[in-house]
Scaffold this active site. Sequence first.
Site, PDB file in Angstrom:
ATOM      1  N   LYS A 200     -11.329   4.860   3.034  1.00  0.00           N
ATOM      2  CA  LYS A 200     -10.977   3.849   2.035  1.00  0.00           C
ATOM      3  C   LYS A 200     -11.889   2.642   2.204  1.00  0.00           C
ATOM      4  CE  LYS A 200      -6.735   1.415   0.529  1.00  0.00           C
ATOM      5  NZ  LYS A 200      -5.283   1.288   0.816  1.00  0.00           N
TER       6      LYS A 200
ATOM      7  N   SER B 149      -2.336   2.062  -2.779  1.00  0.00           N
ATOM      8  CA  SER B 149      -3.668   1.618  -3.120  1.00  0.00           C
ATOM      9  C   SER B 149      -4.764   2.578  -2.681  1.00  0.00           C
ATOM     10  CB  SER B 149      -3.921   0.247  -2.482  1.00  0.00           C
ATOM     11  OG  SER B 149      -3.841   0.318  -1.062  1.00  0.00           O
TER      12      SER B 149
ATOM     13  N   SER C 275       1.013   2.651   0.584  1.00  0.00           N
ATOM     14  CA  SER C 275      -0.286   3.077   0.055  1.00  0.00           C
ATOM     15  C   SER C 275      -0.801   4.371   0.661  1.00  0.00           C
ATOM     16  CB  SER C 275      -1.321   1.972   0.271  1.00  0.00           C
ATOM     17  OG  SER C 275      -0.991   0.829  -0.476  1.00  0.00           O
TER      18      SER C 275
END
Length: 598
Positions: free
Chosen positions: A78, A152, A176
Site C-alpha cells: 500500500k 482504504s 481498512s
Amino acid sequence: MASTFGFTLKAWQACYHDNPRQISDILRAHLADIPAEDNAWIYLISPEQLQAQIEPLLARYLDNPSAMPLFGVPFAVKDNVDVAGLPTSAACPALTYTAEADAFAVAQLKAAGAVMIGKTNLDQFATGLVGTRSPYGAVSNTFDPRYVSGGSSSGSASVLARGLVGFSLGTDTAGSGRVPAGFNNIVGLKPTKGWLSARGVLPACRLNDTLSVFALTVEDAFAVATVAGGYDEDEAYSRRHPKNVPASIKAQPTFAVPAAPEFFDDKQAEAAWLAALEQLKAGGAVLQPIDFTPFQQLAEQLYYGPWVAERTVAVGEMLNRPQEMDPVVYEIVSSGLKYSAVEAYQAEYLRAELTRQIEQALAPFDALVVPTSPTIHTLEEMQQEPVRYNSQFGTYTNFTNLADLSALALPGPFRADGLPAGITLIAPAWHDRALATFGLRWQAQLGLPLGATGKPCPAQPAALPVSADHVRVAVVGAHLTGMPLNFQLTTRRATLVEETQTASSYRLFALLDGPIKKPGLLRDAQGAAITVELWDIPLARFGEFVAEIPAPLGIGSLTLADGRSVKGFICEPAALSQALEITEFGGWRRWLASQENH
C-alpha cells in the site's frame, strides 16, 4: 510460459524448487503480464528495478535456501508504506517523497526472499473504507466493477484478489485491512497492534494503526505476518509477544455473535450472514448472541469524537493546502481541529471504560464473529452519500483497534447477486494464531474459489508455522482430557493438538502411591508404542506447569511414532521398581478401563 497469476505461496515455492535460477525469467514474464493502465497500482516497478532485487536475492538463496521461505514471491505494498528508492504518496501527489529505506516489515519480507513489484492505490491518507477517495481513481470491485472495492487498502486487496501478487500489505485503523477483504473474497489478517512494526509507515492514527496482510489463504496470510512481524526496538509502539495466550481455537468453539445485527436494509447481506451462521454451526461451533452496544459505542468514537484529531496530527501541514487534498478527506481530517485536550482525555477515559466492557463480554468465548461489512454500495451511490455509506461499512470494524483486539477477515457464503460477503473473527490481543487455526478449518469447510481468480481452494491440508511462543507437551496419564489433572493444562490456556503415539521404545507403568494414580514412562528399546495427547502450552506458563509436577516424575524429551521430538512426562527409573507395568495396554485409558471391568 504459463501464467503465474493466482499462485499461493506453495505454488510459488514449487515454481522455483527444481531450478531457482529461473526466477528472473519467471518474474519478468509475470510483471509484463500486469496491465499498466490498472488503477489499483500507483507505481509498478520497471524490469530494471526487478532485476536489481533478483540478483542479490538469488545469490543469498543459493547459499542458504532454508533462510528464504518467501523466495521469489511477488508482493505489493500500500502506498503509505515506504519501499527504499520508490515514491510514497499516501494517494496525495503533493505529499510524494522518495523513501530512503524500507519500512521495517518490508525489509523483513525482502530478507525472506519476497520481491516487491508495486505500490498500490488507497483512500487518501488511509482515510476511508471505500476505495474511492483517491486522485488516482476509484478502485472497483473485482467481482462487479459497478461496486466499490472497499478501502482504504483498495489497491492491495484488488491486485491480490486477482492473483497479480502472492500477498500484499495494507494498513488497518478502522477496518481498512478487513472491509476490502470481505468485498473481494480474500483473507485479511489484522494483526494485534505492535506485532508488525509501524516504522516506515505514514500514520493515519498512530495509536490505532497496524499493517495488515491480504492473501488468498489463511495459511499464506499467517506465514507472511510471521515473517513481517517481530519486535522493533526502534519503533515506540512495537510490542513483544507475551507468550501467555492459547495457540489454537478448539474443534468445537463457542463464538459470540451480535444479538441484533444491523444490515441497513440490505437483505442480501443479511441472508449471506445467516448462511454463514449455519456453516459455523455445521462445523461444530456453538453461537451465543450478546449485547453489541459497547462495541457500537466504541466504534462511533473513532470518527465522531476527539479521536479524529489523531488524523489531523498525521496529515500535518497538508491541512494548509486543502485544494491539494480529496475534499471528503479534508472535511474529515480538518474536523479534528475543533477538539480540545480536555475532550481528548475524556475520550480516552470513555475508550478505556468501553474496552473493559468489551473484554468482559468476550471473556467466556473463543472469539466474536461478525459480518465483515453490513452492506456494500456502488461507486455511483458512494458519490451521493460518501460519509454515511462509509460509516456503515465500519459498523463491525471501527472498534477493534481502539479495544486492542486481533481480527481475521475470512471469505464467507456469497450474496445472491454474486458479490462476496465475508465474516470476521475478533479476539483479544495476541490471539492471532488462535484465530488463524480456525480460519484454516473454515476455508477447508467452505472450499470457495480463491479471491477472484476462479482457482479452487487447495486440496492439501494447510498448516501454520511452528509456534515459538508455545511448548508442545505429550501427556500420557492424569493430564489427559477428562482426567483429574487436566485442569493444570486448561487453566493455563493450553490447547489440545492431537492424540498420537510415541515411538515403539517406551514402557508404561502405573504409580499407585498417592491420592491420584499417575503414569511413569521409561525409554526402553524393548518397549512399545504408547498413546499420548499433545498439548500446546503458552511458553510463559510452562515453568509454573513444570513446577507442579511431583517427584519422581519430570519433563524430558519424547520421540513420537512419526519421528517428531516433543517435551513429555518421564519418570526416574528407581521409582519404577515398585510400580505396576502396564505397557501391554498401550495407553493409560485402556489400562483404567481394564480396572473398571474387574
